[in-house]
Design a protein around this motif. Structure first.
Motif, PDB file in Angstrom:
ATOM      1  N   LEU A  56       0.836  -1.205   0.000  1.00  0.00           N
ATOM      2  CA  LEU A  56       0.000   0.000   0.000  1.00  0.00           C
ATOM      3  C   LEU A  56       0.865   1.247   0.000  1.00  0.00           C
ATOM      4  N   ARG A  57       1.902   1.199   0.815  1.00  0.00           N
ATOM      5  CA  ARG A  57       2.782   2.352   0.911  1.00  0.00           C
ATOM      6  C   ARG A  57       3.467   2.657  -0.420  1.00  0.00           C
ATOM      7  N   ARG A  58       3.765   1.591  -1.166  1.00  0.00           N
ATOM      8  CA  ARG A  58       4.401   1.794  -2.468  1.00  0.00           C
ATOM      9  C   ARG A  58       3.419   2.246  -3.524  1.00  0.00           C
ATOM     10  N   GLY A  59       2.138   2.125  -3.221  1.00  0.00           N
ATOM     11  CA  GLY A  59       1.137   2.490  -4.218  1.00  0.00           C
ATOM     12  C   GLY A  59       0.612   1.281  -4.968  1.00  0.00           C
ATOM     13  N   TRP A  60       0.961   0.071  -4.516  1.00  0.00           N
ATOM     14  CA  TRP A  60       0.470  -1.137  -5.194  1.00  0.00           C
ATOM     15  C   TRP A  60      -0.811  -1.590  -4.514  1.00  0.00           C
ATOM     16  N   TYR A  61      -1.891  -0.887  -4.799  1.00  0.00           N
ATOM     17  CA  TYR A  61      -3.114  -1.078  -4.013  1.00  0.00           C
ATOM     18  C   TYR A  61      -3.787  -2.413  -4.255  1.00  0.00           C
ATOM     19  N   ASP A  62      -3.691  -2.894  -5.485  1.00  0.00           N
ATOM     20  CA  ASP A  62      -4.357  -4.145  -5.828  1.00  0.00           C
ATOM     21  C   ASP A  62      -3.760  -5.295  -5.013  1.00  0.00           C
ATOM     22  N   ARG A  63      -2.438  -5.382  -5.045  1.00  0.00           N
ATOM     23  CA  ARG A  63      -1.766  -6.437  -4.288  1.00  0.00           C
ATOM     24  C   ARG A  63      -1.892  -6.210  -2.794  1.00  0.00           C
ATOM     25  N   GLY A  64      -1.815  -4.956  -2.386  1.00  0.00           N
ATOM     26  CA  GLY A  64      -1.924  -4.639  -0.967  1.00  0.00           C
ATOM     27  C   GLY A  64      -3.250  -5.132  -0.420  1.00  0.00           C
ATOM     28  N   TYR A  65      -4.300  -4.869  -1.179  1.00  0.00           N
ATOM     29  CA  TYR A  65      -5.635  -5.277  -0.731  1.00  0.00           C
ATOM     30  C   TYR A  65      -5.712  -6.803  -0.629  1.00  0.00           C
TER      31      TYR A  65
END
Lengths: 233, 294
Positions: free
Chosen positions: A153-162
């Motif tokens: 999430l911090r990197r901006g990879w929201y799909d994987r973060g979720y």
């Protein structure tokens, strides 16, 4: 140079108490640390929050009204409560991890030490280092997926973060922290969609359908109370 | 791939609409003056938005003149005087569009792409000379992007990252002196880039499957070759989250900027225009019909 407190709160000079209070509440919500969790701009939001608090405090001090002052203190403490606990956690993590720094070889540390380390790096914003440790960890348990999710999430990879956080919740449904994080994600995105501008422009205009339903309801209520609004039905 | 960032026109005030168009026309004229008439054809809304955004960070008043231009010869319009932000946005417009056309030519041997590249060559060289570091960084990301696309990368996040990084470079304008503003602008550009890339990928699923070309969403969610409508339906929720969350981050960055003017226009784009655009693509409402009905 000190900023004009009225300008900071975005209100006209000589605004009434209620206006000041409303403006403050609105802004405090906007720059609340909860909203900027896991965001590289968290420090900017914090600074903004401080500015707003100062401006509000100054306006209230000049006013010298104890009632409003008390109100303010209450809301100020509320808005800082989560920040406070956050800092506390952070300090705990920092002091906790201090002793590990002397150990350089990861294999001697147990997994939970590594987890704390990852948390510390995430809080410091050192995402590359956090990812490096995560890659080394062998035990891919719920906590691992949760932390990996935060890093994404911090990197901006929201799909994987979720997906990672979702996975952590699925693996350990009882864990409050993981569930909270997942809820927060959903809230952020729906919250954005339900912003005031959008809501006012698309839901506020009265349409025929709405009008008819309202009339029908009104009629029903009137009949319940023995009267009648529309006599034919 | 470009032109997704636009205002929600029906909700704009007429005055706001005029000012927005004034910015757009001003950028168009700046392009013509600096890079020749042909370059004006490449102007897109995303860069007009950047121009409005950057200019709104300065407290200088909006100044312009009601005048004619060749594109709209019949009616006089309010056009803003050009300034350094218009020049910056026009440079970035040339750079982005040149790379975009070149990419089209290399990938699909698209005739438009090829001829466009030739026509923009001189303009691009000029723009590159003005921003050598930006170009080097963008080229870097583009190379990595095309490598990932060639490998058929199956993570939409990973591919979107490169495009998002390009948009971060574009949004981090050096003439903005405040460091915090620049940082917020960078994060805004990054998330906007992510949104553009994923939205574009979703919109192109049909086309890409038909032409057998790479699409990150098709790779990530493994399209098996059955009904394409069902496939799009099945991934809609996930894509919606990635898009909306990116936009929520754009909004967070935006609310940290010290906006001095044009708040109505920017709020309209940030809080409504982007959502409307997202829904248009996700719900596949006919964009053409939509425009006619407005």
């Amino acid at each position: 140079m000190k900023k004009n407190p009225y300008k900071v709160l975005g209100i006209k000079e000589g605004a009434s108490y209620d206006e000041i209070k409303r403006a403050y509440r609105e802004l405090a919500k906007k720059y609340h640390p909860d909203r900027y969790q896991n965001n590289p701009l968290a420090d900017l939001a914090e600074e903004k929050m401080r500015e707003i608090n100062e401006a509000y405090e100054e306006l209230m001090k000049n006013a010298g009204n104890y009632q409003y002052r008390a109100d303010y203190e209450e809301s100020y403490n509320n808005s800082n409560a989560s920040q406070g606990t956050y800092k506390q956690q952070y300090q705990q993590q920092q002091s906790g991890s201090y002793s590990y720094n002397t150990q350089y070889q990861y294999q001697y540390e147990n997994e939970s030490d590594l987890e704390n380390k990852v948390r510390m790096y995430i809080n410091n914003g050192n995402i590359a280092e956090a990812q490096r440790i995560l890659d080394k960890m062998k035990n891919r348990n719920a906590a691992w997926y949760y932390l990996q999710g935060l890093v994404f999430l911090r990197r901006g990879w929201y799909d994987r973060g979720y997906s990672s956080i979702q996975r952590a919740v699925n693996m350990d449904p009882a864990n409050f922290e993981y569930r909270n994080a997942l809820n927060n994600l959903n809230q952020q995105s729906t919250g954005y969609r339900h912003n005031n501008y959008y809501r006012n422009s698309y839901n506020s205009s009265p349409d025929m359908c709405n009008l008819c339903v309202n009339l029908w309801c009104l009629d029903t209520f009137c009949e319940c109370l023995g009267g009648d609004l529309i006599s034919c039905c | 791939m470009f032109g997704y960032v636009e205002p929600d026109k029906p909700e704009l005030k007429i005055r706001e609409y005029d000012v927005f168009r004034g910015y757009y026309c001003s950028l168009c004229k700046t392009l013509g003056r600096r890079y020749g008439q042909f370059s004006r054809l490449t102007l897109n809304y995303d860069l007009a938005f950047l121009y409005v955004l950057l200019d709104s960070l300065s407290s200088l008043p909006i100044r312009g003149k009601i005048q004619r231009c060749i594109v709209h010869p019949l009616k006089k319009r309010f056009i803003l005087f050009s300034n350094n932000f218009a020049e910056y946005a026009s440079d970035m417009n040339i750079i982005l569009m040149y790379y975009n056309l070149e990419d089209k030519w290399n990938d699909e041997r698209n005739v438009m792409g090829g001829s466009g590249t030739l026509a923009l060559k001189r303009a691009f060289k000029k723009a590159k000379k003005r921003h050598p570091e930006k170009c080097a960084s963008i080229e870097n990301h583009l190379t990595r992007l095309s490598d990932l696309e060639k490998q058929g990368c199956d993570s939409v996040d990973e591919v979107a990252e490169e495009f998002a990084a390009i948009m971060r470079d574009i949004f981090e304008c050096e003439s903005i002196e405040d460091e915090n503003d620049r940082k917020a602008l960078g994060w805004m550009g990054y998330n906007l880039g992510r949104w553009i890339y994923i939205l574009d990928a979703y919109e192109d699923i049909e086309k890409d499957v038909k032409n057998n070309s790479y699409n990150p969403l098709v790779s990530q969610y493994g399209f098996k070759g059955d009904n394409i409508k069902d496939f799009k339906e099945s991934i809609r929720e996930k894509v919606n989250f990635a898009l909306t969350y990116s936009l929520s981050e754009v909004e967070k960055a935006y609310s940290l900027l010290a906006i001095e003017k044009n708040k109505g226009i920017l709020d309209n784009i940030l809080y409504s225009g982007l959502i409307v655009r997202t829904d248009k693509v996700l719900q596949e409402r006919g964009i053409k019909d939509e425009k006619e009905s407005l």
